[in-house]
Design a protein around this motif. Structure first.
Motif, PDB file in Angstrom:
ATOM      1  N   UNK A 298      47.736  29.865  35.842  1.00 36.41           N
ATOM      2  CA  UNK A 298      48.476  30.083  37.091  1.00 36.41           C
ATOM      3  C   UNK A 298      49.412  31.285  36.984  1.00 36.41           C
ATOM      4  N   UNK A 299      50.148  31.381  35.850  1.00 37.73           N
ATOM      5  CA  UNK A 299      51.100  32.492  35.681  1.00 37.73           C
ATOM      6  C   UNK A 299      50.380  33.838  35.638  1.00 37.73           C
ATOM      7  N   UNK A 300      49.288  33.887  34.853  1.00 31.00           N
ATOM      8  CA  UNK A 300      48.497  35.132  34.751  1.00 31.00           C
ATOM      9  C   UNK A 300      48.010  35.536  36.138  1.00 31.00           C
ATOM     10  N   UNK A 301      47.451  34.566  36.846  1.00 31.74           N
ATOM     11  CA  UNK A 301      46.816  34.859  38.129  1.00 31.74           C
ATOM     12  C   UNK A 301      47.842  35.311  39.159  1.00 31.74           C
ATOM     13  N   UNK A 302      49.017  34.647  39.173  1.00 29.37           N
ATOM     14  CA  UNK A 302      50.029  35.021  40.168  1.00 29.37           C
ATOM     15  C   UNK A 302      50.562  36.437  39.908  1.00 29.37           C
ATOM     16  N   UNK A 303      50.819  36.758  38.645  1.00 31.83           N
ATOM     17  CA  UNK A 303      51.372  38.105  38.381  1.00 31.83           C
ATOM     18  C   UNK A 303      50.341  39.183  38.729  1.00 31.83           C
ATOM     19  N   UNK A 304      49.069  38.934  38.453  1.00 30.96           N
ATOM     20  CA  UNK A 304      48.022  39.910  38.827  1.00 30.96           C
ATOM     21  C   UNK A 304      47.886  40.009  40.336  1.00 30.96           C
ATOM     22  N   UNK A 305      47.994  38.864  41.010  1.00 33.45           N
ATOM     23  CA  UNK A 305      47.866  38.861  42.471  1.00 33.45           C
ATOM     24  C   UNK A 305      49.007  39.668  43.101  1.00 33.45           C
ATOM     25  N   UNK A 306      50.221  39.510  42.594  1.00 32.76           N
ATOM     26  CA  UNK A 306      51.360  40.248  43.162  1.00 32.76           C
ATOM     27  C   UNK A 306      51.221  41.747  42.901  1.00 32.76           C
TER      28      UNK A 306
ATOM     29  N   UNK B 263      43.067  37.620  30.436  1.00 34.46           N
ATOM     30  CA  UNK B 263      42.505  38.787  31.112  1.00 34.46           C
ATOM     31  C   UNK B 263      41.368  38.409  32.063  1.00 34.46           C
ATOM     32  N   UNK B 264      40.624  37.347  31.702  1.00 39.92           N
ATOM     33  CA  UNK B 264      39.541  36.925  32.596  1.00 39.92           C
ATOM     34  C   UNK B 264      40.114  36.391  33.908  1.00 39.92           C
ATOM     35  N   UNK B 265      41.203  35.615  33.838  1.00 43.41           N
ATOM     36  CA  UNK B 265      41.847  35.132  35.064  1.00 43.41           C
ATOM     37  C   UNK B 265      42.432  36.307  35.842  1.00 43.41           C
ATOM     38  N   UNK B 266      43.001  37.273  35.111  1.00 46.22           N
ATOM     39  CA  UNK B 266      43.584  38.452  35.780  1.00 46.22           C
ATOM     40  C   UNK B 266      42.523  39.170  36.612  1.00 46.22           C
ATOM     41  N   UNK B 267      41.360  39.396  36.017  1.00 47.11           N
ATOM     42  CA  UNK B 267      40.313  40.145  36.731  1.00 47.11           C
ATOM     43  C   UNK B 267      39.852  39.398  37.978  1.00 47.11           C
ATOM     44  N   UNK B 268      39.732  38.059  37.865  1.00 45.35           N
ATOM     45  CA  UNK B 268      39.335  37.280  39.051  1.00 45.35           C
ATOM     46  C   UNK B 268      40.416  37.367  40.124  1.00 45.35           C
ATOM     47  N   UNK B 269      41.674  37.263  39.681  1.00 44.84           N
ATOM     48  CA  UNK B 269      42.787  37.289  40.631  1.00 44.84           C
ATOM     49  C   UNK B 269      42.878  38.653  41.331  1.00 44.84           C
ATOM     50  N   UNK B 270      42.708  39.721  40.567  1.00 46.96           N
ATOM     51  CA  UNK B 270      42.760  41.072  41.152  1.00 46.96           C
ATOM     52  C   UNK B 270      41.660  41.201  42.204  1.00 46.96           C
ATOM     53  N   UNK B 271      40.447  40.764  41.853  1.00 43.84           N
ATOM     54  CA  UNK B 271      39.333  40.869  42.799  1.00 43.84           C
ATOM     55  C   UNK B 271      39.587  40.012  44.035  1.00 43.84           C
ATOM     56  N   UNK B 272      40.059  38.787  43.818  1.00 47.41           N
ATOM     57  CA  UNK B 272      40.273  37.874  44.949  1.00 47.41           C
ATOM     58  C   UNK B 272      41.355  38.391  45.894  1.00 47.41           C
ATOM     59  N   UNK B 273      42.272  39.215  45.362  1.00 46.28           N
ATOM     60  CA  UNK B 273      43.364  39.727  46.189  1.00 46.28           C
ATOM     61  C   UNK B 273      43.113  41.145  46.706  1.00 46.28           C
ATOM     62  N   UNK B 274      41.876  41.603  46.536  1.00 50.80           N
ATOM     63  CA  UNK B 274      41.491  42.868  47.170  1.00 50.80           C
ATOM     64  C   UNK B 274      41.617  44.088  46.310  1.00 50.80           C
TER      65      UNK B 274
ATOM     66  N   UNK C 139      44.790  45.366  34.007  1.00 55.14           N
ATOM     67  CA  UNK C 139      45.403  44.289  33.234  1.00 55.14           C
ATOM     68  C   UNK C 139      45.387  44.662  31.761  1.00 55.14           C
ATOM     69  N   UNK C 140      46.544  44.534  31.125  1.00 62.14           N
ATOM     70  CA  UNK C 140      46.675  44.763  29.675  1.00 62.14           C
ATOM     71  C   UNK C 140      47.053  43.401  29.097  1.00 62.14           C
ATOM     72  N   UNK C 141      46.119  42.713  28.463  1.00 59.30           N
ATOM     73  CA  UNK C 141      46.380  41.307  28.125  1.00 59.30           C
ATOM     74  C   UNK C 141      45.388  40.791  27.091  1.00 59.30           C
ATOM     75  N   UNK C 142      45.519  39.501  26.750  1.00 63.46           N
ATOM     76  CA  UNK C 142      44.617  38.842  25.798  1.00 63.46           C
ATOM     77  C   UNK C 142      43.522  38.076  26.525  1.00 63.46           C
ATOM     78  N   UNK C 143      42.502  37.662  25.773  1.00 65.94           N
ATOM     79  CA  UNK C 143      41.307  37.079  26.405  1.00 65.94           C
ATOM     80  C   UNK C 143      41.299  35.543  26.360  1.00 65.94           C
ATOM     81  N   UNK C 144      40.510  34.981  27.261  1.00 64.66           N
ATOM     82  CA  UNK C 144      40.224  33.541  27.250  1.00 64.66           C
ATOM     83  C   UNK C 144      38.731  33.370  27.517  1.00 64.66           C
ATOM     84  N   UNK C 145      37.952  33.019  26.489  1.00 63.21           N
ATOM     85  CA  UNK C 145      36.494  33.001  26.682  1.00 63.21           C
ATOM     86  C   UNK C 145      36.025  32.005  27.727  1.00 63.21           C
ATOM     87  N   UNK C 146      36.810  30.959  28.055  1.00 58.17           N
ATOM     88  CA  UNK C 146      36.327  30.055  29.111  1.00 58.17           C
ATOM     89  C   UNK C 146      36.787  30.508  30.497  1.00 58.17           C
ATOM     90  N   UNK C 147      37.460  31.636  30.567  1.00 57.37           N
ATOM     91  CA  UNK C 147      37.678  32.273  31.865  1.00 57.37           C
ATOM     92  C   UNK C 147      38.758  31.669  32.734  1.00 57.37           C
TER      93      UNK C 147
END
Ligand code: PLP
Length: 276
Positions: free
Chosen positions: A214-222, A23-34, A11-19
Protein backbone atom coordinates in the motif's frame (compact mmCIF):
# COMPACT_ATOMS: atom_id res chain seq x y z
CA UNK A 1 7.42 15.03 -28.96
CA UNK A 2 3.72 15.81 -28.38
CA UNK A 3 2.96 18.66 -25.98
CA UNK A 4 0.55 16.30 -24.21
CA UNK A 5 2.52 13.16 -23.56
CA UNK A 6 2.14 10.65 -20.75
CA UNK A 7 4.28 11.56 -17.70
CA UNK A 8 7.43 9.48 -17.26
CA UNK A 9 7.95 8.22 -13.73
CA UNK A 10 11.08 6.46 -12.48
CA UNK A 11 10.92 4.14 -9.47
CA UNK A 12 14.22 3.58 -7.66
CA UNK A 13 13.50 0.70 -5.30
CA UNK A 14 13.83 -2.99 -4.34
CA UNK A 15 12.02 -5.93 -5.91
CA UNK A 16 9.21 -8.27 -4.86
CA UNK A 17 9.01 -11.36 -7.08
CA UNK A 18 5.34 -12.00 -6.24
CA UNK A 19 4.47 -8.53 -7.48
CA UNK A 20 2.67 -7.16 -4.43
CA UNK A 21 5.19 -4.64 -3.09
CA UNK A 22 8.37 -2.84 -4.04
CA UNK A 23 9.25 -1.93 -7.60
CA UNK A 24 6.70 -4.29 -9.14
CA UNK A 25 3.88 -2.58 -7.20
CA UNK A 26 5.35 0.81 -8.15
CA UNK A 27 5.22 0.01 -11.87
CA UNK A 28 1.60 -1.18 -11.63
CA UNK A 29 0.65 1.91 -9.63
CA UNK A 30 2.37 4.27 -12.09
CA UNK A 31 0.57 2.62 -15.01
CA UNK A 32 -2.79 2.58 -13.24
CA UNK A 33 -2.46 6.30 -12.50
CA UNK A 34 -1.66 7.28 -16.07
CA UNK A 35 2.16 7.28 -16.15
CA UNK A 36 4.91 5.58 -18.14
CA UNK A 37 6.77 3.53 -15.54
CA UNK A 38 10.54 2.98 -15.42
CA UNK A 39 12.57 1.14 -12.78
CA UNK A 40 16.09 1.24 -11.37
CA UNK A 41 16.71 -1.66 -8.98
CA UNK A 42 18.50 -0.95 -5.69
CA UNK A 43 18.11 -4.47 -4.27
CA UNK A 44 16.90 -7.86 -5.49
CA UNK A 45 14.83 -9.60 -2.84
CA UNK A 46 13.87 -13.27 -2.73
CA UNK A 47 10.63 -12.79 -0.80
CA UNK A 48 6.89 -13.37 -0.64
CA UNK A 49 4.13 -12.32 1.75
CA UNK A 50 5.53 -14.66 4.43
CA UNK A 51 9.05 -13.30 4.60
CA UNK A 52 12.37 -12.42 3.03
CA UNK A 53 14.71 -15.34 2.09
CA UNK A 54 17.65 -13.47 0.59
CA UNK A 55 18.71 -9.98 -0.49
CA UNK A 56 21.19 -9.17 -3.25
CA UNK A 57 22.42 -5.57 -3.37
CA UNK A 58 24.15 -4.37 -6.57
CA UNK A 59 27.46 -2.47 -6.42
CA UNK A 60 27.04 1.34 -6.42
CA UNK A 61 28.66 1.54 -9.87
CA UNK A 62 25.94 -0.72 -11.29
CA UNK A 63 23.22 1.45 -9.72
CA UNK A 64 24.88 4.52 -11.23
CA UNK A 65 24.96 2.78 -14.65
CA UNK A 66 21.21 2.06 -14.39
CA UNK A 67 20.48 5.68 -13.42
CA UNK A 68 22.54 7.14 -16.25
CA UNK A 69 20.98 4.71 -18.76
CA UNK A 70 17.60 6.23 -17.95
CA UNK A 71 18.81 9.80 -17.69
CA UNK A 72 20.70 9.65 -21.02
CA UNK A 73 17.62 8.47 -22.91
CA UNK A 74 14.49 9.85 -21.26
CA UNK A 75 13.09 13.14 -19.97
CA UNK A 76 12.16 12.17 -16.42
CA UNK A 77 9.03 13.89 -15.09
CA UNK A 78 8.99 12.36 -11.61
CA UNK A 79 11.05 10.07 -9.41
CA UNK A 80 9.80 7.83 -6.63
CA UNK A 81 12.40 6.38 -4.26
CA UNK A 82 11.60 3.36 -2.09
CA UNK A 83 13.90 0.78 -0.50
CA UNK A 84 17.58 1.57 -1.01
CA UNK A 85 19.67 -1.46 -0.06
CA UNK A 86 22.92 -0.01 1.36
CA UNK A 87 24.54 3.25 2.60
CA UNK A 88 26.75 3.60 -0.51
CA UNK A 89 23.64 3.31 -2.69
CA UNK A 90 21.98 6.19 -0.81
CA UNK A 91 25.11 8.23 -1.54
CA UNK A 92 24.87 7.33 -5.24
CA UNK A 93 21.17 8.27 -5.35
CA UNK A 94 21.82 11.58 -3.52
CA UNK A 95 24.65 12.48 -5.94
CA UNK A 96 22.46 11.63 -8.93
CA UNK A 97 19.53 13.70 -7.59
CA UNK A 98 21.84 16.69 -6.99
CA UNK A 99 23.25 16.39 -10.51
CA UNK A 100 20.02 15.77 -12.41
CA UNK A 101 17.47 17.76 -10.32
CA UNK A 102 14.38 15.82 -11.42
CA UNK A 103 11.30 18.10 -11.27
CA UNK A 104 9.40 15.91 -8.78
CA UNK A 105 11.03 13.67 -6.15
CA UNK A 106 8.89 11.57 -3.80
CA UNK A 107 10.57 9.43 -1.12
CA UNK A 108 8.87 6.52 0.63
CA UNK A 109 11.31 6.01 3.56
CA UNK A 110 10.88 2.23 3.62
CA UNK A 111 12.26 0.67 6.81
CA UNK A 112 10.76 -2.85 6.94
CA UNK A 113 8.51 -5.27 5.05
CA UNK A 114 4.98 -5.88 6.32
CA UNK A 115 6.33 -9.27 7.51
CA UNK A 116 8.78 -7.34 9.74
CA UNK A 117 12.06 -7.86 7.87
CA UNK A 118 14.29 -4.73 8.11
CA UNK A 119 14.92 -3.05 4.74
CA UNK A 120 16.94 -0.04 5.95
CA UNK A 121 20.58 -0.68 6.88
CA UNK A 122 21.31 1.00 10.27
CA UNK A 123 24.24 2.75 8.54
CA UNK A 124 21.89 4.37 6.01
CA UNK A 125 20.17 6.96 8.23
CA UNK A 126 22.50 9.82 7.21
CA UNK A 127 22.23 8.86 3.54
CA UNK A 128 18.44 8.79 3.77
CA UNK A 129 18.58 12.26 5.37
CA UNK A 130 20.67 13.56 2.44
CA UNK A 131 18.16 12.12 -0.03
CA UNK A 132 15.29 13.75 1.91
CA UNK A 133 17.08 17.11 1.69
CA UNK A 134 16.79 16.80 -2.12
CA UNK A 135 13.15 15.61 -2.18
CA UNK A 136 9.81 17.39 -2.57
CA UNK A 137 7.60 14.94 -0.69
CA UNK A 138 8.20 12.18 1.89
CA UNK A 139 5.50 9.57 2.57
CA UNK A 140 6.29 7.82 5.89
CA UNK A 141 3.87 5.63 7.82
CA UNK A 142 3.55 6.57 11.50
CA UNK A 143 6.38 4.27 12.58
CA UNK A 144 8.72 5.61 9.92
CA UNK A 145 7.75 9.21 10.76
CA UNK A 146 8.65 8.64 14.43
CA UNK A 147 11.90 6.83 13.54
CA UNK A 148 12.99 9.66 11.23
CA UNK A 149 12.51 12.13 14.09
CA UNK A 150 13.87 9.83 16.81
CA UNK A 151 10.59 10.19 18.74
CA UNK A 152 7.86 7.83 20.02
CA UNK A 153 5.17 6.81 17.51
CA UNK A 154 2.22 9.25 17.47
CA UNK A 155 -1.00 7.79 18.86
CA UNK A 156 -3.31 10.65 17.83
CA UNK A 157 -3.90 12.39 14.50
CA UNK A 158 -2.95 15.88 15.83
CA UNK A 159 0.34 14.48 17.20
CA UNK A 160 1.08 12.82 13.85
CA UNK A 161 0.42 16.11 12.02
CA UNK A 162 2.77 17.94 14.38
CA UNK A 163 5.50 15.34 13.75
CA UNK A 164 4.94 15.78 10.02
CA UNK A 165 5.39 19.54 10.40
CA UNK A 166 8.70 19.02 12.23
CA UNK A 167 9.99 16.54 9.65
CA UNK A 168 9.07 18.96 6.84
CA UNK A 169 10.91 21.81 8.57
CA UNK A 170 13.98 19.64 9.10
CA UNK A 171 14.33 18.63 5.44
CA UNK A 172 12.69 21.55 3.62
CA UNK A 173 10.00 19.42 1.98
CA UNK A 174 6.34 18.41 2.36
CA UNK A 175 5.34 15.35 4.38
CA UNK A 176 2.38 13.13 3.56
CA UNK A 177 1.18 12.18 7.05
CA UNK A 178 -0.78 8.91 6.82
CA UNK A 179 -3.36 7.89 9.39
CA UNK A 180 -3.65 4.30 8.15
CA UNK A 181 -1.95 2.88 11.25
CA UNK A 182 -4.18 4.73 13.74
CA UNK A 183 -7.33 3.19 15.26
CA UNK A 184 -10.87 4.04 14.18
CA UNK A 185 -13.08 3.64 11.14
CA UNK A 186 -11.63 6.60 9.22
CA UNK A 187 -8.24 6.75 7.54
CA UNK A 188 -7.11 10.38 7.09
CA UNK A 189 -4.05 11.57 5.14
CA UNK A 190 -2.64 15.11 5.07
CA UNK A 191 0.02 17.09 3.25
CA UNK A 192 1.96 19.03 5.87
CA UNK A 193 4.79 21.49 5.34
CA UNK A 194 6.84 23.50 7.84
CA UNK A 195 3.94 25.94 8.27
CA UNK A 196 1.30 23.28 9.01
CA UNK A 197 -1.44 21.36 7.18
CA UNK A 198 -1.84 22.20 3.47
CA UNK A 199 -4.70 19.81 2.73
CA UNK A 200 -6.34 16.85 4.43
CA UNK A 201 -8.36 13.99 2.94
CA UNK A 202 -10.43 11.53 4.90
CA UNK A 203 -11.63 8.13 3.63
CA UNK A 204 -13.36 5.20 5.35
CA UNK A 205 -10.87 2.62 6.63
CA UNK A 206 -10.93 -0.58 4.55
CA UNK A 207 -10.20 -3.73 6.49
CA UNK A 208 -8.15 -6.10 4.33
CA UNK A 209 -5.48 -8.79 4.79
CA UNK A 210 -4.00 -7.64 1.51
CA UNK A 211 -2.56 -4.22 2.34
CA UNK A 212 0.96 -5.29 1.42
CA UNK A 213 2.44 -2.75 -1.00
CA UNK A 214 0.00 0.00 0.00
CA UNK A 215 2.77 2.47 0.94
CA UNK A 216 4.78 1.77 -2.23
CA UNK A 217 1.70 2.07 -4.41
CA UNK A 218 0.44 5.30 -2.83
CA UNK A 219 3.78 7.11 -3.11
CA UNK A 220 4.11 6.07 -6.78
CA UNK A 221 0.52 7.10 -7.47
CA UNK A 222 1.08 10.57 -5.97
CA UNK A 223 4.33 11.08 -7.92
CA UNK A 224 2.52 10.12 -11.13
CA UNK A 225 -0.57 12.23 -10.46
CA UNK A 226 1.55 15.23 -9.47
CA UNK A 227 3.43 14.96 -12.77
CA UNK A 228 0.13 14.76 -14.66
CA UNK A 229 -1.94 17.32 -12.74
CA UNK A 230 0.68 19.85 -11.66
CA UNK A 231 -0.43 20.30 -8.06
CA UNK A 232 0.01 18.33 -4.83
CA UNK A 233 -3.50 18.57 -3.30
CA UNK A 234 -5.08 17.36 -6.57
CA UNK A 235 -2.48 14.60 -6.78
CA UNK A 236 -3.22 13.43 -3.23
CA UNK A 237 -6.97 13.36 -3.80
CA UNK A 238 -6.69 11.47 -7.11
CA UNK A 239 -4.12 8.99 -5.79
CA UNK A 240 -5.93 8.35 -2.53
CA UNK A 241 -9.30 7.80 -4.15
CA UNK A 242 -7.66 5.36 -6.62
CA UNK A 243 -6.03 3.56 -3.66
CA UNK A 244 -9.40 3.22 -1.97
CA UNK A 245 -10.68 1.18 -4.94
CA UNK A 246 -7.46 -0.82 -5.15
CA UNK A 247 -7.82 -1.76 -1.44
CA UNK A 248 -11.56 -2.43 -1.70
CA UNK A 249 -10.99 -4.93 -4.51
CA UNK A 250 -7.67 -6.33 -3.24
CA UNK A 251 -6.44 -9.85 -4.02
CA UNK A 252 -7.38 -9.90 -7.70
CA UNK A 253 -5.39 -13.06 -8.40
CA UNK A 254 -5.78 -14.82 -5.05
CA UNK A 255 -2.43 -13.34 -3.99
CA UNK A 256 -2.39 -10.80 -1.12
CA UNK A 257 -1.93 -7.68 -3.21
CA UNK A 258 -3.86 -4.56 -4.15
CA UNK A 259 -6.00 -4.53 -7.27
CA UNK A 260 -4.02 -1.82 -9.06
CA UNK A 261 -6.14 -2.09 -12.20
CA UNK A 262 -9.59 -2.41 -10.71
CA UNK A 263 -10.92 0.63 -12.58
CA UNK A 264 -9.39 -0.45 -15.89
CA UNK A 265 -10.53 -4.05 -15.70
CA UNK A 266 -13.97 -3.57 -14.15
CA UNK A 267 -15.57 -3.66 -17.62
CA UNK A 268 -14.01 -6.93 -18.79
CA UNK A 269 -11.94 -8.63 -16.09
CA UNK A 270 -9.75 -11.47 -17.36
CA UNK A 271 -10.23 -14.62 -15.27
CA UNK A 272 -8.61 -18.06 -15.05
CA UNK A 273 -10.38 -21.32 -14.14
CA UNK A 274 -9.73 -22.28 -10.57
CA UNK A 275 -10.02 -25.76 -9.09
CA UNK A 276 -13.17 -25.99 -6.87
N1 PLP B 1 10.02 -2.23 -0.83
C1 PLP B 1 10.19 -3.56 -0.86
C2 PLP B 1 11.23 -4.14 -1.76
C3 PLP B 1 9.39 -4.37 -0.08
O1 PLP B 1 9.56 -5.67 -0.12
C4 PLP B 1 8.40 -3.79 0.78
C5 PLP B 1 7.53 -4.60 1.59
O2 PLP B 1 7.49 -5.80 1.55
C6 PLP B 1 8.27 -2.42 0.78
C7 PLP B 1 9.08 -1.69 -0.04
C8 PLP B 1 7.27 -1.72 1.64
O3 PLP B 1 6.01 -2.15 1.35
P1 PLP B 1 4.71 -1.40 1.88
O4 PLP B 1 4.16 -0.67 0.72
O5 PLP B 1 3.84 -2.55 2.32
O6 PLP B 1 5.12 -0.50 2.98
Amino acid sequence: MSAHRVPTVLSIAGTDPIGGAGIQADLKSIAANGGYGMAVVTALLAQNQHGVRAVHVPPAAFLEAQLSSVEDAVVIDAVKIGMVGAPELFDAVALWLAEVSPPIVVVDPVMATSSGHPLLDPGSHDGLGRVLNLADLVTPNLGELAALLGEPVATSWPDALEQGRRLSARHGLTTLVKGGHLQGDRSPDALVDAGGVLVEVDFPRIKTRSGRGTGCSLSSAIATRRAGLGDWPGALLAARSWLQDALQHAEPAGIPALHHFHRLWSEAAPTVDRPP
